[in-house]
Enzyme design. Structure first.
Site, PDB file in Angstrom:
ATOM      1  CB  CYS A   1      -9.187   5.407   1.980  1.00 50.96           C
ATOM      2  SG  CYS A   1      -7.904   4.645   0.908  1.00 50.96           S
ATOM      3  CG  ASN A   2      -8.517  -0.858   4.239  1.00 52.98           C
ATOM      4  OD1 ASN A   2      -8.656  -1.337   5.394  1.00 52.98           O
ATOM      5  ND2 ASN A   2      -9.773  -0.707   3.839  1.00 52.98           N
ATOM      6  CB  THR A   3      -4.395   3.128   0.617  1.00 51.70           C
ATOM      7  OG1 THR A   3      -4.981   1.963  -0.120  1.00 51.70           O
ATOM      8  CG2 THR A   3      -3.027   3.488   0.140  1.00 51.70           C
TER       9      THR A   3
ATOM     10  CB  CYS B   1      -9.069  -2.591  -0.365  1.00 47.09           C
ATOM     11  SG  CYS B   1      -9.616  -1.209  -1.728  1.00 47.09           S
ATOM     12  CB  THR B   2     -13.301   0.765   1.590  1.00 44.10           C
ATOM     13  OG1 THR B   2     -12.702   1.765   0.817  1.00 44.10           O
ATOM     14  CG2 THR B   2     -13.201   0.761   2.877  1.00 44.10           C
ATOM     15  CG  HIS B   3     -12.411   0.402  -4.212  1.00 40.78           C
ATOM     16  ND1 HIS B   3     -11.896   1.480  -3.420  1.00 40.78           N
ATOM     17  CD2 HIS B   3     -12.842   1.136  -5.473  1.00 40.78           C
ATOM     18  CE1 HIS B   3     -11.898   2.472  -4.094  1.00 40.78           C
ATOM     19  NE2 HIS B   3     -12.330   2.396  -5.253  1.00 40.78           N
TER      20      HIS B   3
ATOM     21  CE1 TYR C   1      -6.259   9.076  -3.674  1.00 43.80           C
ATOM     22  CE2 TYR C   1      -6.723   8.763  -1.143  1.00 43.80           C
ATOM     23  CZ  TYR C   1      -6.936   9.594  -2.406  1.00 43.80           C
ATOM     24  OH  TYR C   1      -7.307  10.766  -2.189  1.00 43.80           O
ATOM     25  N   GLY C   2      -3.724   3.026  -4.085  1.00 43.77           N
ATOM     26  CA  GLY C   2      -2.872   1.723  -3.537  1.00 43.77           C
ATOM     27  C   GLY C   2      -1.510   1.770  -4.225  1.00 43.77           C
TER      28      GLY C   2
ATOM     29  CD  GLU D   1     -13.139   4.555  -8.274  1.00 44.85           C
ATOM     30  OE1 GLU D   1     -13.740   5.353  -8.900  1.00 44.85           O
ATOM     31  OE2 GLU D   1     -13.391   4.014  -7.035  1.00 44.85           O
TER      32      GLU D   1
ATOM     33  CG  ASP E   1     -12.284   5.330  -0.947  1.00 46.20           C
ATOM     34  OD1 ASP E   1     -11.185   4.747  -0.632  1.00 46.20           O
ATOM     35  OD2 ASP E   1     -12.691   4.536  -1.912  1.00 46.20           O
ATOM     36  CB  SER E   2      -8.986   6.466  -3.830  1.00 43.00           C
ATOM     37  OG  SER E   2      -9.547   5.127  -3.896  1.00 43.00           O
TER      38      SER E   2
HETATM   39  N1  DGL Z   1     -10.612   2.070  -1.385  1.00 45.13           N
HETATM   40  C1  DGL Z   1      -9.003   2.268  -0.839  1.00 45.13           C
HETATM   41  C2  DGL Z   1      -8.962   1.405   0.371  1.00 45.13           C
HETATM   42  O1  DGL Z   1      -9.326   0.705   1.132  1.00 45.13           O
HETATM   43  C3  DGL Z   1      -8.277   2.579  -1.843  1.00 45.13           C
HETATM   44  C4  DGL Z   1      -8.068   2.075  -3.063  1.00 45.13           C
HETATM   45  C5  DGL Z   1      -7.209   2.619  -4.272  1.00 45.13           C
HETATM   46  O2  DGL Z   1      -7.501   3.964  -4.583  1.00 45.13           O
HETATM   47  O3  DGL Z   1      -6.218   2.151  -4.339  1.00 45.13           O
HETATM   48  O4  DGL Z   1      -7.466   1.026   0.484  1.00 45.13           O
END
Ligand code: DGL
Length: 270
Positions: free
Chosen positions: A74-76, A185-187, A42-43, A153, A10-11
């Site tokens: 990571c969804n992105t 988003c996994t966050h 990453y978004g 983060e 993931d990011s």
């Molecule tokens: N956790 C990530 C996701 O699921 C990326 C979040 C990011 O870095 O913007 O999209």
């Protein structure tokens, strides 16, 4: 049977929600996690950049750890890079979008559902497309929630600033009268308390971590790749600061982060 590790990335810290679900479901698996904290978020980044980072990380996981499977936690990165990753590597690959859409549809208690995610994920149209395919009868409200990732983060899961941002960004979801909301988003599961404070108890929040773990288990079984060892393991690698990763990771998840190591990445966009 195969005792090689499962590679997960993931990011930053978000993919740890998926690590936790996999470790709970398959305690015998050895897990190697890469958090690209030096280059999050990453978004807001262009597709090509997220794709490049994702391929770089997959190369690293395969070359240095001989992983038997890749989980794009990571969804992105799933929205921007999954197809290329599946094509490029010979190991099985699991992404977030399909398990996420499945969990959301399974949990729907009305015909109005919602998805929140990064700007990249929502603007890619990936969720809109798959939901239209598997549940065309449901009305979907999507909203990008830029800024949420940065709070996680920093390890800041509840604060006045976060609440103000959440109230503004979640307005379309509240106006859409959704009964179930996918945290795309996994966050975001780390922010569930704040999100539910804003939306109220009438909206069920769905994390796709568990459904993704079920996909991992199914694929390991299908390819006869399940681990034959008695106990699994967990190693984490960060491209960011190791001490920060240990400290915030332990706060977020309570996992043992004593083995975190560093891997330097090129931060230049091009
Ligand atoms: N956790 C990530 C996701 O699921 C990326 C979040 C990011 O870095 O913007 O999209």
């Amino acid at each position: 049977m195969d005792s090689r590790p499962v590679g997960i990335f993931d990011s930053g810290f978000g993919g740890l929600t998926v690590v936790k679900a996999i470790a709970d479901l398959m305690p015998a698996e050895d897990l190697v996690y890469f958090g690209d904290s030096a280059r999050y978020p990453y978004g807001p980044k262009p597709r090509e950049e997220v794709l490049r980072y994702s391929l770089e990380i997959c190369d690293y996981l395969i070359d240095c750890f001989d992983v038997k499977m890749i989980v794009v936690a990571c969804n992105t990165a799933s929205a921007f890079a999954l197809d290329t990753i599946v094509e490029k590597y010979s190991v099985p690959v699991v992404g977030m979008i399909e398990p996420g859409a499945r969990s959301l549809v399974a949990a729907a208690t009305s015909d109005r559902i919602g998805v929140i995610g990064t700007v990249g994920t929502i603007s890619s149209g990936s969720y809109q497309e798959i939901l239209q395919e598997i549940a065309p009868h449901l009305s979907v409200t999507c909203a990008a929630t830029p800024g949420f990732v940065e709070f996680v983060e920093r390890g800041e899961l509840e604060s006045d600033q976060l609440l103000v941002l959440a109230e503004r960004l979640l307005r379309p979801i509240a106006d859409g009268n959704v009964s179930s909301l996918l945290l795309g988003c996994t966050h975001y599961p780390f922010l569930a308390r704040t999100i539910s404070k804003v939306l109220g108890g009438g909206v069920t929040l769905i994390s796709s971590a568990e459904e993704t773990a079920f996909s991992v288990r199914q694929l390991l079984f299908d390819y006869s790749l399940e681990s034959d060892s008695k106990v699994g393991g967990f190693r984490a690698i960060t491209s960011g600061d190791v001490d920060d990763f240990r400290r915030i990771g332990r706060t977020l998840l309570g996992l043992d982060f004593s083995t975190v190591v560093s891997h330097r990445v090129d931060r230049k966009a091009e």
